[in-house]
Design a protein around this motif. Sequence first.
Motif, PDB file in Angstrom:
ATOM      1  N   VAL A  11       0.830  -1.200   0.000  1.00  0.00           N
ATOM      2  CA  VAL A  11       0.000   0.000   0.000  1.00  0.00           C
ATOM      3  C   VAL A  11       0.867   1.255   0.000  1.00  0.00           C
ATOM      4  CG1 VAL A  11      -1.736   1.275   1.309  1.00  0.00           C
ATOM      5  CG2 VAL A  11      -1.919  -1.204   1.104  1.00  0.00           C
ATOM      6  N   MET A  12       2.086   1.149   0.521  1.00  0.00           N
ATOM      7  CA  MET A  12       2.981   2.306   0.544  1.00  0.00           C
ATOM      8  C   MET A  12       3.239   2.845  -0.860  1.00  0.00           C
ATOM      9  SD  MET A  12       6.860   2.658   2.045  1.00  0.00           S
ATOM     10  CE  MET A  12       6.380   2.091   3.671  1.00  0.00           C
ATOM     11  N   ARG A  13       3.243   1.953  -1.860  1.00  0.00           N
ATOM     12  CA  ARG A  13       3.474   2.406  -3.230  1.00  0.00           C
ATOM     13  C   ARG A  13       2.368   3.365  -3.672  1.00  0.00           C
ATOM     14  NH1 ARG A  13       7.074  -0.416  -6.430  1.00  0.00           N
ATOM     15  NH2 ARG A  13       5.815  -0.037  -8.289  1.00  0.00           N
ATOM     16  N   LEU A  14       1.130   3.120  -3.228  1.00  0.00           N
ATOM     17  CA  LEU A  14       0.040   4.033  -3.552  1.00  0.00           C
ATOM     18  C   LEU A  14       0.252   5.382  -2.874  1.00  0.00           C
ATOM     19  CD1 LEU A  14      -2.965   1.568  -3.210  1.00  0.00           C
ATOM     20  CD2 LEU A  14      -1.975   2.450  -5.323  1.00  0.00           C
ATOM     21  N   ALA A  15       0.703   5.351  -1.625  1.00  0.00           N
ATOM     22  CA  ALA A  15       0.961   6.600  -0.903  1.00  0.00           C
ATOM     23  C   ALA A  15       2.107   7.367  -1.553  1.00  0.00           C
ATOM     24  CB  ALA A  15       1.272   6.304   0.563  1.00  0.00           C
ATOM     25  N   GLN A  16       3.120   6.644  -2.022  1.00  0.00           N
ATOM     26  CA  GLN A  16       4.215   7.309  -2.732  1.00  0.00           C
ATOM     27  C   GLN A  16       3.683   8.036  -3.964  1.00  0.00           C
ATOM     28  OE1 GLN A  16       6.864   3.993  -3.543  1.00  0.00           O
ATOM     29  NE2 GLN A  16       8.356   4.786  -2.082  1.00  0.00           N
ATOM     30  N   LEU A  17       2.818   7.370  -4.697  1.00  0.00           N
ATOM     31  CA  LEU A  17       2.322   7.962  -5.938  1.00  0.00           C
ATOM     32  C   LEU A  17       1.553   9.245  -5.686  1.00  0.00           C
ATOM     33  CD1 LEU A  17       2.099   7.789  -8.970  1.00  0.00           C
ATOM     34  CD2 LEU A  17       0.118   6.293  -8.712  1.00  0.00           C
ATOM     35  N   THR A  18       0.715   9.282  -4.647  1.00  0.00           N
ATOM     36  CA  THR A  18      -0.004  10.523  -4.354  1.00  0.00           C
ATOM     37  C   THR A  18       0.959  11.610  -3.896  1.00  0.00           C
ATOM     38  OG1 THR A  18      -0.518   9.922  -2.050  1.00  0.00           O
ATOM     39  CG2 THR A  18      -2.117   9.275  -3.747  1.00  0.00           C
ATOM     40  N   SER A  19       2.150  11.204  -3.437  1.00  0.00           N
ATOM     41  CA  SER A  19       3.161  12.177  -3.022  1.00  0.00           C
ATOM     42  C   SER A  19       4.110  12.563  -4.148  1.00  0.00           C
ATOM     43  CB  SER A  19       3.967  11.624  -1.834  1.00  0.00           C
ATOM     44  OG  SER A  19       3.152  11.550  -0.679  1.00  0.00           O
ATOM     45  N   GLY A  20       3.873  12.010  -5.343  1.00  0.00           N
ATOM     46  CA  GLY A  20       4.611  12.476  -6.504  1.00  0.00           C
ATOM     47  C   GLY A  20       5.823  11.675  -6.913  1.00  0.00           C
ATOM     48  N   HIS A  21       5.954  10.429  -6.427  1.00  0.00           N
ATOM     49  CA  HIS A  21       7.080   9.610  -6.847  1.00  0.00           C
ATOM     50  C   HIS A  21       6.743   8.148  -6.618  1.00  0.00           C
ATOM     51  CE1 HIS A  21       7.831   9.759  -2.506  1.00  0.00           C
ATOM     52  NE2 HIS A  21       8.574   8.680  -2.666  1.00  0.00           N
ATOM     53  N   ILE A  22       7.666   7.278  -7.011  1.00  0.00           N
ATOM     54  CA  ILE A  22       7.494   5.846  -6.809  1.00  0.00           C
ATOM     55  C   ILE A  22       8.869   5.208  -6.687  1.00  0.00           C
ATOM     56  CG2 ILE A  22       7.503   5.203  -9.242  1.00  0.00           C
ATOM     57  CD1 ILE A  22       5.122   3.788  -6.576  1.00  0.00           C
ATOM     58  N   GLY A  23       8.955   4.133  -5.885  1.00  0.00           N
ATOM     59  CA  GLY A  23      10.196   3.368  -5.796  1.00  0.00           C
ATOM     60  C   GLY A  23      10.991   3.651  -4.541  1.00  0.00           C
ATOM     61  N   GLY A  24      12.058   2.820  -4.354  1.00  0.00           N
ATOM     62  CA  GLY A  24      12.976   3.026  -3.247  1.00  0.00           C
ATOM     63  C   GLY A  24      12.593   2.344  -1.957  1.00  0.00           C
ATOM     64  N   VAL A  25      11.660   1.368  -1.992  1.00  0.00           N
ATOM     65  CA  VAL A  25      11.230   0.687  -0.768  1.00  0.00           C
ATOM     66  C   VAL A  25      11.457  -0.810  -0.927  1.00  0.00           C
ATOM     67  CG1 VAL A  25       9.318   0.194   0.785  1.00  0.00           C
ATOM     68  CG2 VAL A  25       9.480   2.425  -0.327  1.00  0.00           C
ATOM     69  N   GLU A  26      12.254  -1.383  -0.039  1.00  0.00           N
ATOM     70  CA  GLU A  26      12.465  -2.826   0.040  1.00  0.00           C
ATOM     71  C   GLU A  26      12.710  -3.464  -1.321  1.00  0.00           C
ATOM     72  OE1 GLU A  26       9.818  -5.053   2.397  1.00  0.00           O
ATOM     73  OE2 GLU A  26      10.107  -3.852   4.180  1.00  0.00           O
ATOM     74  N   GLY A  27      13.800  -3.051  -1.934  1.00  0.00           N
ATOM     75  CA  GLY A  27      14.190  -3.669  -3.187  1.00  0.00           C
ATOM     76  C   GLY A  27      13.542  -3.097  -4.433  1.00  0.00           C
ATOM     77  N   GLN A  28      12.672  -2.118  -4.273  1.00  0.00           N
ATOM     78  CA  GLN A  28      12.089  -1.484  -5.451  1.00  0.00           C
ATOM     79  C   GLN A  28      13.174  -0.722  -6.216  1.00  0.00           C
ATOM     80  OE1 GLN A  28       8.765   1.024  -4.519  1.00  0.00           O
ATOM     81  NE2 GLN A  28       7.850  -0.440  -3.110  1.00  0.00           N
ATOM     82  N   GLU A  29      12.821  -0.302  -7.407  1.00  0.00           N
ATOM     83  CA  GLU A  29      13.712   0.523  -8.210  1.00  0.00           C
ATOM     84  C   GLU A  29      14.023   1.832  -7.477  1.00  0.00           C
ATOM     85  OE1 GLU A  29       9.458   1.578  -9.196  1.00  0.00           O
ATOM     86  OE2 GLU A  29      10.603  -0.239  -8.773  1.00  0.00           O
ATOM     87  N   GLU A  30      15.051   2.518  -7.952  1.00  0.00           N
ATOM     88  CA  GLU A  30      15.387   3.811  -7.359  1.00  0.00           C
ATOM     89  C   GLU A  30      14.184   4.751  -7.450  1.00  0.00           C
ATOM     90  OE1 GLU A  30      18.213   5.083  -5.797  1.00  0.00           O
ATOM     91  OE2 GLU A  30      18.624   2.933  -5.681  1.00  0.00           O
ATOM     92  N   PRO A  31      13.946   5.573  -6.415  1.00  0.00           N
ATOM     93  CA  PRO A  31      12.780   6.457  -6.446  1.00  0.00           C
ATOM     94  C   PRO A  31      12.858   7.438  -7.609  1.00  0.00           C
ATOM     95  CG  PRO A  31      14.262   7.049  -4.636  1.00  0.00           C
ATOM     96  CD  PRO A  31      14.733   5.732  -5.178  1.00  0.00           C
ATOM     97  N   ALA A  32      11.719   7.641  -8.262  1.00  0.00           N
ATOM     98  CA  ALA A  32      11.652   8.550  -9.398  1.00  0.00           C
ATOM     99  C   ALA A  32      10.376   9.373  -9.307  1.00  0.00           C
ATOM    100  CB  ALA A  32      11.671   7.771 -10.705  1.00  0.00           C
ATOM    101  N   ALA A  33      10.445  10.626  -9.734  1.00  0.00           N
ATOM    102  CA  ALA A  33       9.296  11.517  -9.673  1.00  0.00           C
ATOM    103  C   ALA A  33       8.238  11.092 -10.696  1.00  0.00           C
ATOM    104  CB  ALA A  33       9.731  12.958  -9.937  1.00  0.00           C
ATOM    105  N   ILE A  34       6.977  11.072 -10.250  1.00  0.00           N
ATOM    106  CA  ILE A  34       5.837  10.814 -11.134  1.00  0.00           C
ATOM    107  C   ILE A  34       4.735  11.790 -10.742  1.00  0.00           C
ATOM    108  CG2 ILE A  34       4.074   9.186 -11.892  1.00  0.00           C
ATOM    109  CD1 ILE A  34       5.913   6.921 -11.353  1.00  0.00           C
ATOM    110  N   GLY A  35       4.578  12.848 -11.499  1.00  0.00           N
ATOM    111  CA  GLY A  35       3.549  13.827 -11.171  1.00  0.00           C
ATOM    112  C   GLY A  35       3.972  14.715 -10.008  1.00  0.00           C
ATOM    113  N   ASP A  36       3.376  15.879  -9.954  1.00  0.00           N
ATOM    114  CA  ASP A  36       3.693  16.792  -8.853  1.00  0.00           C
ATOM    115  C   ASP A  36       2.469  17.598  -8.436  1.00  0.00           C
ATOM    116  OD1 ASP A  36       3.447  18.412 -11.050  1.00  0.00           O
ATOM    117  OD2 ASP A  36       5.392  19.413 -10.818  1.00  0.00           O
ATOM    118  N   GLU A  37       1.279  17.000  -8.594  1.00  0.00           N
ATOM    119  CA  GLU A  37       0.049  17.722  -8.282  1.00  0.00           C
ATOM    120  C   GLU A  37       0.013  18.190  -6.825  1.00  0.00           C
ATOM    121  OE1 GLU A  37      -1.138  14.608 -11.459  1.00  0.00           O
ATOM    122  OE2 GLU A  37       0.280  14.795  -9.787  1.00  0.00           O
TER     123      GLU A  37
END
Length: 236
Positions: A44-70
Amino acid sequence: LDPVTLEVPLSPATWGIYKDMRDDAILRLESGEVVTAAQAGVLVMRLAQLTSGHIGGVEGQEEPAAIGDEKLMAVVAWHEARLQEDSNFRAIFWCRFRLEAERLAERLSSRVTTRLLYGGQSPEERTEAINLLGPGCSDKAACLVGIAKTGGLGLDLSGASTTVYVSNEYSLMVRNQSGARVLGPNQKRPCAYYDFACTGPSGQKTVDHIILKALRDKEALADWGAERWAGALRDE
């Protein structure tokens, strides 16, 4: 003062990504693939990341990257409006994610003095950040952007009276402790609290609302299992 929720519509493109991720999360939660509260929380953290404008960087995920900035754009616009009302406006902005905090601090720093507060920074940087809104600080406009979980404990930041939650941690203890930083013995102004929560383009609820509702209902969100999360996401 009672907290105020400020809603931010996601763009159709970001909302499309969010819906796909949410539906995938529900399938995985309901399939039995996710069996522990910790595993469900990471999903579920991935969904929270997305609303915060990025994705990734949690427990083996890809490096965090910006997605949207609403949400970040809405926070900056809100801050600009407060500065128009009070040229010496000072506030604390609590974030859940490091990249989110860094992106926000970069934008705010173009307008007012801004410092970051997070775990692992040098003692000099931490002291400078704390002093920005600590007792005896300047009356000039300033912003402190911090990670609530690692920077929101035991500090007197009563140089500000406004606390903004750009995103929220699962923990009620973290919420209460970070919110108390403006309540130092020298505080003489009413203390205001704001939460930013993303919606779909037509006002659809997101995981931001689930977290806020749980915190305000004083539920132990960190202990939710897969079935509870699946039900909450279906009911957004």
